[in-house]
Design a protein around this motif. Structure first.
Motif, PDB file in Angstrom:
ATOM      1  N   HIS A  57       0.828  -1.191   0.000  1.00 53.38           N
ATOM      2  CA  HIS A  57       0.000   0.000   0.000  1.00 53.38           C
ATOM      3  C   HIS A  57       0.870   1.251   0.000  1.00 53.38           C
ATOM      4  N   TYR A  58       0.284   2.343  -0.457  1.00 46.66           N
ATOM      5  CA  TYR A  58       0.971   3.627  -0.482  1.00 46.66           C
ATOM      6  C   TYR A  58       1.154   4.162   0.932  1.00 46.66           C
ATOM      7  N   HIS A  59       2.292   4.803   1.162  1.00 46.66           N
ATOM      8  CA  HIS A  59       2.546   5.504   2.418  1.00 46.66           C
ATOM      9  C   HIS A  59       2.987   6.923   2.081  1.00 46.66           C
ATOM     10  N   TYR A  60       2.577   7.883   2.923  1.00 44.53           N
ATOM     11  CA  TYR A  60       3.052   9.249   2.725  1.00 44.53           C
ATOM     12  C   TYR A  60       4.583   9.256   2.716  1.00 44.53           C
ATOM     13  N   PRO A  61       5.193  10.080   1.858  1.00 48.56           N
ATOM     14  CA  PRO A  61       6.661  10.162   1.858  1.00 48.56           C
ATOM     15  C   PRO A  61       7.200  10.610   3.215  1.00 48.56           C
ATOM     16  N   ALA A  62       8.463  10.261   3.478  1.00 47.82           N
ATOM     17  CA  ALA A  62       9.106  10.662   4.729  1.00 47.82           C
ATOM     18  C   ALA A  62       9.222  12.177   4.799  1.00 47.82           C
ATOM     19  N   PRO A  63       9.180  12.750   6.000  1.00 47.41           N
ATOM     20  CA  PRO A  63       9.268  14.211   6.142  1.00 47.41           C
ATOM     21  C   PRO A  63      10.470  14.825   5.432  1.00 47.41           C
ATOM     22  N   ASP A  64      11.620  14.162   5.492  1.00 52.01           N
ATOM     23  CA  ASP A  64      12.811  14.721   4.847  1.00 52.01           C
ATOM     24  C   ASP A  64      12.609  14.860   3.343  1.00 52.01           C
ATOM     25  N   GLU A  65      12.001  13.847   2.725  1.00 55.76           N
ATOM     26  CA  GLU A  65      11.746  13.906   1.289  1.00 55.76           C
ATOM     27  C   GLU A  65      10.755  15.020   0.961  1.00 55.76           C
ATOM     28  N   LEU A  66       9.703  15.154   1.751  1.00 62.16           N
ATOM     29  CA  LEU A  66       8.727  16.210   1.520  1.00 62.16           C
ATOM     30  C   LEU A  66       9.367  17.589   1.649  1.00 62.16           C
ATOM     31  N   HIS A  67      10.223  17.770   2.641  1.00 66.66           N
ATOM     32  CA  HIS A  67      10.841  19.071   2.851  1.00 66.66           C
ATOM     33  C   HIS A  67      11.797  19.430   1.719  1.00 66.66           C
ATOM     34  N   ARG A  68      12.483  18.426   1.149  1.00 63.48           N
ATOM     35  CA  ARG A  68      13.351  18.714   0.009  1.00 63.48           C
ATOM     36  C   ARG A  68      12.534  19.112  -1.220  1.00 63.48           C
ATOM     37  N   LYS A  69      11.365  18.520  -1.383  1.00 62.37           N
ATOM     38  CA  LYS A  69      10.489  18.918  -2.485  1.00 62.37           C
ATOM     39  C   LYS A  69       9.936  20.328  -2.252  1.00 62.37           C
ATOM     40  N   ALA A  70       9.560  20.610  -1.001  1.00 65.06           N
ATOM     41  CA  ALA A  70       9.069  21.950  -0.667  1.00 65.06           C
ATOM     42  C   ALA A  70      10.157  22.993  -0.881  1.00 65.06           C
ATOM     43  N   ARG A  71      11.407  22.601  -0.623  1.00 62.81           N
ATOM     44  CA  ARG A  71      12.527  23.524  -0.785  1.00 62.81           C
ATOM     45  C   ARG A  71      12.636  23.989  -2.228  1.00 62.81           C
ATOM     46  N   TYR A  72      12.487  23.081  -3.179  1.00 64.43           N
ATOM     47  CA  TYR A  72      12.541  23.473  -4.589  1.00 64.43           C
ATOM     48  C   TYR A  72      11.442  24.486  -4.904  1.00 64.43           C
ATOM     49  N   LEU A  73      10.213  24.219  -4.456  1.00 63.45           N
ATOM     50  CA  LEU A  73       9.110  25.138  -4.727  1.00 63.45           C
ATOM     51  C   LEU A  73       9.334  26.474  -4.043  1.00 63.45           C
ATOM     52  N   GLU A  74       9.877  26.454  -2.832  1.00 68.07           N
ATOM     53  CA  GLU A  74      10.171  27.708  -2.120  1.00 68.07           C
ATOM     54  C   GLU A  74      11.189  28.533  -2.897  1.00 68.07           C
ATOM     55  N   GLN A  75      12.179  27.891  -3.495  1.00 70.84           N
ATOM     56  CA  GLN A  75      13.165  28.609  -4.308  1.00 70.84           C
ATOM     57  C   GLN A  75      12.496  29.312  -5.487  1.00 70.84           C
ATOM     58  N   GLN A  76      11.532  28.638  -6.109  1.00 73.34           N
ATOM     59  CA  GLN A  76      10.816  29.236  -7.235  1.00 73.34           C
ATOM     60  C   GLN A  76       9.947  30.417  -6.779  1.00 73.34           C
ATOM     61  N   LEU A  77       9.305  30.256  -5.631  1.00 73.81           N
ATOM     62  CA  LEU A  77       8.440  31.319  -5.121  1.00 73.81           C
ATOM     63  C   LEU A  77       9.232  32.531  -4.673  1.00 73.81           C
ATOM     64  N   SER A  78      10.463  32.307  -4.214  1.00 73.48           N
ATOM     65  CA  SER A  78      11.283  33.402  -3.693  1.00 73.48           C
ATOM     66  C   SER A  78      12.017  34.172  -4.780  1.00 73.48           C
ATOM     67  N   ALA A  79      12.099  33.607  -5.976  1.00 78.14           N
ATOM     68  CA  ALA A  79      12.810  34.270  -7.064  1.00 78.14           C
ATOM     69  C   ALA A  79      12.064  35.541  -7.484  1.00 78.14           C
ATOM     70  N   ARG A  80      12.784  36.586  -7.729  1.00 81.43           N
ATOM     71  CA  ARG A  80      12.170  37.834  -8.206  1.00 81.43           C
ATOM     72  C   ARG A  80      11.678  37.656  -9.632  1.00 81.43           C
ATOM     73  N   SER A  81      10.707  38.490  -9.985  1.00 80.25           N
ATOM     74  CA  SER A  81      10.087  38.346 -11.307  1.00 80.25           C
ATOM     75  C   SER A  81      11.065  38.588 -12.444  1.00 80.25           C
ATOM     76  N   ASN A  82      12.130  39.379 -12.179  1.00 79.95           N
ATOM     77  CA  ASN A  82      13.104  39.660 -13.232  1.00 79.95           C
ATOM     78  C   ASN A  82      14.273  38.685 -13.223  1.00 79.95           C
ATOM     79  N   GLN A  83      14.217  37.688 -12.339  1.00 80.65           N
ATOM     80  CA  GLN A  83      15.259  36.672 -12.270  1.00 80.65           C
ATOM     81  C   GLN A  83      14.858  35.455 -13.095  1.00 80.65           C
TER      82      GLN A  83
END
Length: 377
Positions: free
Chosen positions: A24-50
């Motif tokens: 059965h499926y299990h939610y990913p481990a917290p460390d894996e989720l946080h690394r995925k969130a980190r990528y999205l946070e980098q995209q959200l933090s980038a300025r519009s001209n970057q």
């Protein structure tokens, strides 16, 4: 001797089939989720001209840019529900997503909203529904959210317009109305009621009662992709839209969502044991280039239909089916890791869908109820 070898091979294949079919499926481990969130946070933090993946995606398709922001916000909210220690980070990231959704190219691409973006002159339920649900997510994460006034006024506007329009479905674009876009707006109204006690919850119940009678295909019972109105004919149920609708019905009409999920499996999927695949249309085995929503079709199966079905399976806690669908996604994706951030590329073809793909998958693999009881007062 040959017979023994054949029997041994059959036993091995049976064992392999059982090994891959039953876990059965299990939610990913917290460390894996946080690394995925980190990528999205980098995209959200980038300025519009970057230069960034998000900027390039917005330029390619502003709608995809909006989905990157909104699904990232929903994923962060899921993660905060699963791990309360992530709540402060989630609130910060959702606020970044909201600010990007309110400024720049994305709001300007939606009709009639570039001059006065938060008034009744807005016509796009696609844009407003996602924005309002993001505002609700921030308020769930942060009860003293600075967006409370905007959330109240936008919810009131959406409710007023939905209640007034025939068929209770608003346009996404001039002359174009889609059921799945309206389910997002309805989920946003239900969340507003959960957070504030507003009366919109009752309208959401009325809507899905209406949908059962008037917005479902008579042959399959599945939600239509487009309702019939004076601008358009009804469009049949489509997997890329059904899975989307079910994910948001889950937020305000869970019983109806569960019914649609079962019908979706019955009419649009094939169980291969190790994998389960979903078709774009019931009973259609076409192979062609598809369209912007479905992408390429192989024997009727589409990538979006399977991706959204994965979110549905996790939401419904159908973890055996979720594991089958997770395998499908793994076959088509490749992990890319850099600077303690994890995201995905598309295997076999060069398809620029980051960060939308990451946001959609992270949202799907963390689907969980949003409960006011978990809000820190």
């Amino acid at each position: 001797m040959k017979r023994k070898a054949t029997l041994s091979l059959l036993a091995l294949l049976t064992a392999l089939w059982a090994t891959f079919s039953f876990p059965h499926y299990h939610y990913p481990a917290p460390d894996e989720l946080h690394r995925k969130a980190r990528y999205l946070e980098q995209q959200l933090s980038a300025r519009s001209n970057q230069p960034s993946d998000l900027t390039r995606l917005e330029q390619l398709n502003p709608e995809w840019g909006l989905f990157s922001l909104s699904y990232a916000a929903y994923a962060f909210t899921n993660m905060a529900q699963l791990d309360s220690t992530f709540r402060p980070e989630a609130a910060k990231y959702v606020q970044l997503a909201i600010e990007k959704a309110r400024t720049g190219r994305i709001p300007q691409s939606f009709q009639d909203i570039d001059a006065a973006p938060f008034t009744d002159s807005i016509t796009s339920v696609l844009y407003l529904g996602h924005l309002n649900l993001m505002l609700g997510c921030h308020r769930l994460l942060n009860p003293v959210s600075p967006y409370r006034t905007l959330h109240d006024s936008l919810s009131a506007s959406l409710h007023r317009r939905l209640a007034a329009v025939p068929g209770h479905c608003l346009e996404s674009y001039d002359g174009g109305t889609w059921v799945p876009d309206n389910t997002v707006a309805l989920a946003s109204l239900h969340l507003h009621s959960e957070l504030t006690g507003s009366p919109y919850r009752a309208f959401c119940q009325q809507w899905f009662s209406y949908a059962r009678q008037h917005l479902c295909d008579p042959a399959t019972g599945l939600l239509l992709s487009k309702p019939a109105n004076r601008h358009q004919a009804a469009e049949e149920p489509r997997g890329s839209h059904l899975g989307w609708s079910i994910a948001f019905l889950y937020r305000f009409a869970p019983t109806f969502a569960a019914e649609q999920y079962q019908l979706y499996q019955q009419h649009c999927s094939t169980n291969f044991g190790v994998l389960r695949l979903y078709r774009e249309r019931a009973g259609d085995y076409t192979t062609d280039i598809g369209d912007v929503d479905s992408g390429p079709l192989v024997l009727g199966f589409s990538i979006p239909a399977n991706a959204f079905a994965f979110s549905n399976a996790v939401a419904m806690r159908d973890f055996r089916n979720a594991q089958r669908l997770r395998r499908v996604i793994s076959i088509g994706g490749r992990e890319i890791e850099a600077d303690d951030a994890l995201h995905y590329g598309v295997r076999f073809v060069d398809l620029p869908v980051s960060p939308m793909a990451e946001a959609l998958v992270l949202h799907a693999e963390t689907m969980t109820p949003w409960r006011k009881s978990s809000v820190i007062q």
